[in-house]
Design a protein around this motif. Structure first.
Motif, PDB file in Angstrom:
ATOM      1  N   MET A 127      18.874   7.569   0.384  1.00 27.34           N
ATOM      2  CA  MET A 127      18.767   8.151  -0.875  1.00 27.34           C
ATOM      3  C   MET A 127      18.284   9.382  -0.980  1.00 27.34           C
ATOM      4  O   MET A 127      16.987   9.764  -0.310  1.00 27.34           O
ATOM      5  N   GLN A 128      18.326  10.084  -1.955  1.00 24.69           N
ATOM      6  CA  GLN A 128      17.790  11.437  -2.534  1.00 24.69           C
ATOM      7  C   GLN A 128      16.554  10.935  -3.288  1.00 24.69           C
ATOM      8  O   GLN A 128      16.825  10.398  -4.089  1.00 24.69           O
ATOM      9  N   CYS A 129      14.882  11.553  -3.274  1.00 27.36           N
ATOM     10  CA  CYS A 129      14.238  11.517  -3.860  1.00 27.36           C
ATOM     11  C   CYS A 129      13.868  12.949  -4.636  1.00 27.36           C
ATOM     12  O   CYS A 129      13.800  13.554  -3.602  1.00 27.36           O
ATOM     13  N   CYS A 130      13.871  13.240  -5.679  1.00 25.08           N
ATOM     14  CA  CYS A 130      14.241  12.087  -6.669  1.00 25.08           C
ATOM     15  C   CYS A 130      14.822  12.747  -7.533  1.00 25.08           C
ATOM     16  O   CYS A 130      15.096  11.986  -8.940  1.00 25.08           O
ATOM     17  N   ALA A 131      14.510  14.156  -7.588  1.00 28.47           N
ATOM     18  CA  ALA A 131      15.578  14.678  -8.857  1.00 28.47           C
ATOM     19  C   ALA A 131      16.998  15.073  -8.638  1.00 28.47           C
ATOM     20  O   ALA A 131      17.154  14.434  -7.657  1.00 28.47           O
ATOM     21  N   PRO A 132      18.127  14.958  -8.924  1.00 28.70           N
ATOM     22  CA  PRO A 132      19.398  14.772  -8.733  1.00 28.70           C
ATOM     23  C   PRO A 132      20.025  15.900  -8.082  1.00 28.70           C
ATOM     24  O   PRO A 132      20.591  15.600  -7.019  1.00 28.70           O
ATOM     25  N   ASN A 133      19.640  17.214  -8.275  1.00 28.47           N
ATOM     26  CA  ASN A 133      20.180  18.250  -7.450  1.00 28.47           C
ATOM     27  C   ASN A 133      19.028  19.138  -8.064  1.00 28.47           C
ATOM     28  O   ASN A 133      18.486  19.671  -8.304  1.00 28.47           O
ATOM     29  N   ASP A 190       0.911  -1.048  -0.316  1.00 30.06           N
ATOM     30  CA  ASP A 190      -0.327  -0.018  -0.029  1.00 30.06           C
ATOM     31  C   ASP A 190       0.985   1.215   0.145  1.00 30.06           C
ATOM     32  O   ASP A 190       1.711   1.675   0.982  1.00 30.06           O
ATOM     33  N   PHE A 191       0.448   2.277  -0.522  1.00 26.11           N
ATOM     34  CA  PHE A 191       1.618   3.062  -1.112  1.00 26.11           C
ATOM     35  C   PHE A 191       0.547   4.580  -0.264  1.00 26.11           C
ATOM     36  O   PHE A 191      -0.567   5.115  -1.089  1.00 26.11           O
ATOM     37  N   LYS A 192       0.611   4.230   1.067  1.00 29.04           N
ATOM     38  CA  LYS A 192      -0.688   4.965   1.835  1.00 29.04           C
ATOM     39  C   LYS A 192      -0.161   6.532   1.829  1.00 29.04           C
ATOM     40  O   LYS A 192      -0.924   7.742   1.788  1.00 29.04           O
ATOM     41  N   LYS A 193       1.558   7.219   1.591  1.00 33.29           N
ATOM     42  CA  LYS A 193       1.423   8.515   1.200  1.00 33.29           C
ATOM     43  C   LYS A 193       2.516   8.485   0.298  1.00 33.29           C
ATOM     44  O   LYS A 193       2.905   8.324  -0.353  1.00 33.29           O
ATOM     45  N   PRO A 194       2.302   9.769  -0.498  1.00 31.32           N
ATOM     46  CA  PRO A 194       3.467   9.400  -1.374  1.00 31.32           C
ATOM     47  C   PRO A 194       4.412  10.602  -0.827  1.00 31.32           C
ATOM     48  O   PRO A 194       4.553  10.901   0.032  1.00 31.32           O
ATOM     49  N   ILE A 195       5.270   9.597  -1.679  1.00 32.78           N
ATOM     50  CA  ILE A 195       6.774  10.368  -1.585  1.00 32.78           C
ATOM     51  C   ILE A 195       7.769  10.983  -2.558  1.00 32.78           C
ATOM     52  O   ILE A 195       7.641  10.959  -3.473  1.00 32.78           O
ATOM     53  N   PRO A 196       7.517  12.840  -1.954  1.00 30.26           N
ATOM     54  CA  PRO A 196       7.242  13.915  -2.700  1.00 30.26           C
ATOM     55  C   PRO A 196       9.113  14.483  -2.866  1.00 30.26           C
ATOM     56  O   PRO A 196      10.392  13.494  -2.293  1.00 30.26           O
ATOM     57  N   GLY A 197       8.956  14.709  -3.935  1.00 27.39           N
ATOM     58  CA  GLY A 197      10.577  15.354  -4.688  1.00 27.39           C
ATOM     59  C   GLY A 197      11.246  16.319  -3.776  1.00 27.39           C
ATOM     60  O   GLY A 197      10.138  16.680  -2.544  1.00 27.39           O
ATOM     61  N   GLY A 198      12.685  16.053  -3.143  1.00 29.55           N
ATOM     62  CA  GLY A 198      13.116  17.143  -2.409  1.00 29.55           C
ATOM     63  C   GLY A 198      13.296  16.988  -0.569  1.00 29.55           C
ATOM     64  O   GLY A 198      13.433  17.295  -0.132  1.00 29.55           O
ATOM     65  N   THR A 199      12.956  14.870  -0.738  1.00 30.99           N
ATOM     66  CA  THR A 199      13.170  14.737   0.526  1.00 30.99           C
ATOM     67  C   THR A 199      14.252  13.486   0.000  1.00 30.99           C
ATOM     68  O   THR A 199      15.129  12.848  -1.128  1.00 30.99           O
ATOM     69  N   LEU A 200      14.319  13.578   1.610  1.00 31.55           N
ATOM     70  CA  LEU A 200      15.527  12.017   1.839  1.00 31.55           C
ATOM     71  C   LEU A 200      14.515  10.721   1.973  1.00 31.55           C
ATOM     72  O   LEU A 200      13.731  10.490   2.148  1.00 31.55           O
ATOM     73  N   VAL A 201      15.219   9.776   1.185  1.00 32.95           N
ATOM     74  CA  VAL A 201      14.523   8.240   1.355  1.00 32.95           C
ATOM     75  C   VAL A 201      15.435   7.246   1.964  1.00 32.95           C
ATOM     76  O   VAL A 201      16.767   7.420   1.563  1.00 32.95           O
ATOM     77  N   GLU A 202      14.951   6.275   3.149  1.00 31.80           N
ATOM     78  CA  GLU A 202      15.479   5.643   3.743  1.00 31.80           C
ATOM     79  C   GLU A 202      14.734   4.524   3.482  1.00 31.80           C
ATOM     80  O   GLU A 202      13.556   3.534   4.011  1.00 31.80           O
ATOM     81  N   LEU A 203      15.048   3.410   3.172  1.00 34.12           N
ATOM     82  CA  LEU A 203      14.765   1.696   3.431  1.00 34.12           C
ATOM     83  C   LEU A 203      15.527   0.978   3.720  1.00 34.12           C
ATOM     84  O   LEU A 203      16.559   0.569   4.322  1.00 34.12           O
ATOM     85  N   ILE A 204      14.580   0.679   5.320  1.00 36.74           N
ATOM     86  CA  ILE A 204      14.951  -0.805   5.861  1.00 36.74           C
ATOM     87  C   ILE A 204      14.725  -2.233   5.674  1.00 36.74           C
ATOM     88  O   ILE A 204      12.979  -2.410   5.549  1.00 36.74           O
ATOM     89  N   ALA A 205      14.605  -3.176   5.616  1.00 35.93           N
ATOM     90  CA  ALA A 205      14.901  -4.314   5.203  1.00 35.93           C
ATOM     91  C   ALA A 205      15.191  -5.638   6.577  1.00 35.93           C
ATOM     92  O   ALA A 205      16.022  -5.213   7.449  1.00 35.93           O
ATOM     93  N   ASN A 206      13.864  -6.114   6.609  1.00 35.11           N
ATOM     94  CA  ASN A 206      14.346  -7.164   8.520  1.00 35.11           C
ATOM     95  C   ASN A 206      13.507  -8.470   8.019  1.00 35.11           C
ATOM     96  O   ASN A 206      12.448  -9.148   6.781  1.00 35.11           O
TER      97      ASN A 206
END
Lengths: 110, 110, 110, 110, 110, 110
Positions: free
Chosen positions: E1-7, D46-62
């Motif tokens: 990582m950064q989302c989504c545009a490189p800079n 489920d993609f509950k929330k959009p992931i906007p540009g200009g953010t940091l994205v962290e993935l954690i796997a267990n």
């Protein structure tokens, strides 16, 4: 640049060569005119020799003729072996670029 | 090279269109012949209309003529607006593919 | 398209398949609704068969059900050998897309 | 295909998120088993929330559960604003990986 | 990582500049030695000026010094405006390449 | 992440390592300062060990020193074999980031 994101024969795809040729034509016509340019056509391109992986690839673009708003750019691709001095022309093509204004209408290049 | 976005007019570059057209020609000729094929030439391609960003792009390839070892593939690019039904042909080109053996020598396609 | 940017087993990664499936779902739902759509969920996807390198990969998307603002798209991936006529379904999945307005609020699709 | 920018809403596409999630699942299961693993299924995401540009994205796997030859990996995507401390979970999914031998047959993971 | 545009400042990232500089160093040292070379170090690189989007970027590499198995390559990045004649040096760096044999052991370059 | 888009020796190019190191430096300095940062220099980087294909690559960044508007970030690259527990440091480097305002002028980081 180095060749290549390989296809299944470990050679540069014709389409990748065409893309590189268009890009250097764009740069060449931009430098010549210092105006915005777009590609309006590519002439027949013969892929006389394959461009093998593990080679250096050099593209050289020259303005061939200049019209009212068009610039015809000739592009040669040279293939150079990495570990010998062997170097030869592999592809020649011509691309016609047109200088355009902000509304994408042709404008005079000179 | 250009820094950094591919196209400052927000349209598909001619070179990118040529690369896509070559790729669908390759698939079309591979399906037709079920043999290894390489591009030997692209005929004159006219970029009649720009391909703007925010559109859907569809490529359709057809075998036009078949020679002893060559397959001429015609490719059309259609541009379709995302939020209307408007759709029109933007580019047509023909690519000549040749079936080759493991030593890259031409072989019969039929 | 041709498969693949290879992983270390020379097959298409599951993640790359999911990305392609989402992309064709987006195009399918856009064409159906001619509205802006976003993916809200993907249902369980089984990777029954690996997708080997050196094959042709075809994705086919169909609208399965339509809700007030949602469109459920079924996507099949077919794998076709390049040099034989062998072709079979490798993956099936369903993606739920929702039509949204400029503020990313759901809107009616019909 | 779409021309030309990946996403006209300036958010991460669902498909790109799925690809990243699969990649971290692969790394997680590889580290857990030190064996070759392949993705056999992804559960509902489920993609509950959009992931906007200009953010940091962290993935954690267990690793969530381990079967005879399968490893179920749970993956969370956290979205973190670049210029505030705001951070929240945006997506959760589970991917089932199976350890395989050189002939792609399942092998025991422990 | 950064989302989504490189800079998000619409300039070339330092890291992308470093990658391009390493690539031209590799080509320069390959052409000089006609041997396999690898990068063993990069010296301090100052990013004196940002490299803005919508410019032409030219990299020029020269062999600066040659040791027994090492080649020090100096690389300059020039930034050129597309629609004026303005052009200036933006970055200088030096990369040390070493010629290696098949077992990645250093070999003499001359 | 997994290594690598291979060069012709099936190792990670120095330039690709530098790009990854710059990217994690950017994220590290952004998280530390919650301000816009740009790379102003990279210090000497030694590539002590090659980073072979088919490995896992982990980058770890730490703030080393903080100046008025600058943040020095140390970055280590660890290489981990996929199918053994072997893991070792392959590269260390330091990147100097500067916090900037909208006009790209340095601003205080604390």
């Amino acid at each position: 640049m180095q060749c290549c994101a390989p296809n299944h024969y470990d050679t540069l795809f014709g389409g990748a060569a065409l893309q590189l040729m268009d890009e250097v034509s764009f740069i060449c016509a931009t430098r010549f005119s210092r105006q915005k340019v777009v590609t309006v056509s590519s002439d027949r391109v013969d892929f006389k020799k394959p461009i093998p992986g593990g080679t250096l690839v050099e593209l050289i673009a020259n303005v061939e003729t200049v019209g009212k708003s068009s610039i015809v750019v000739g592009v040669d691709i040279f293939v150079e072996e990495m570990y010998t001095e062997k170097r030869e022309q592999a592809v020649h093509g011509t691309f016609t670029m047109v200088a355009v204004d902000e509304n994408k209408k042709p404008v005079a290049v000179v």
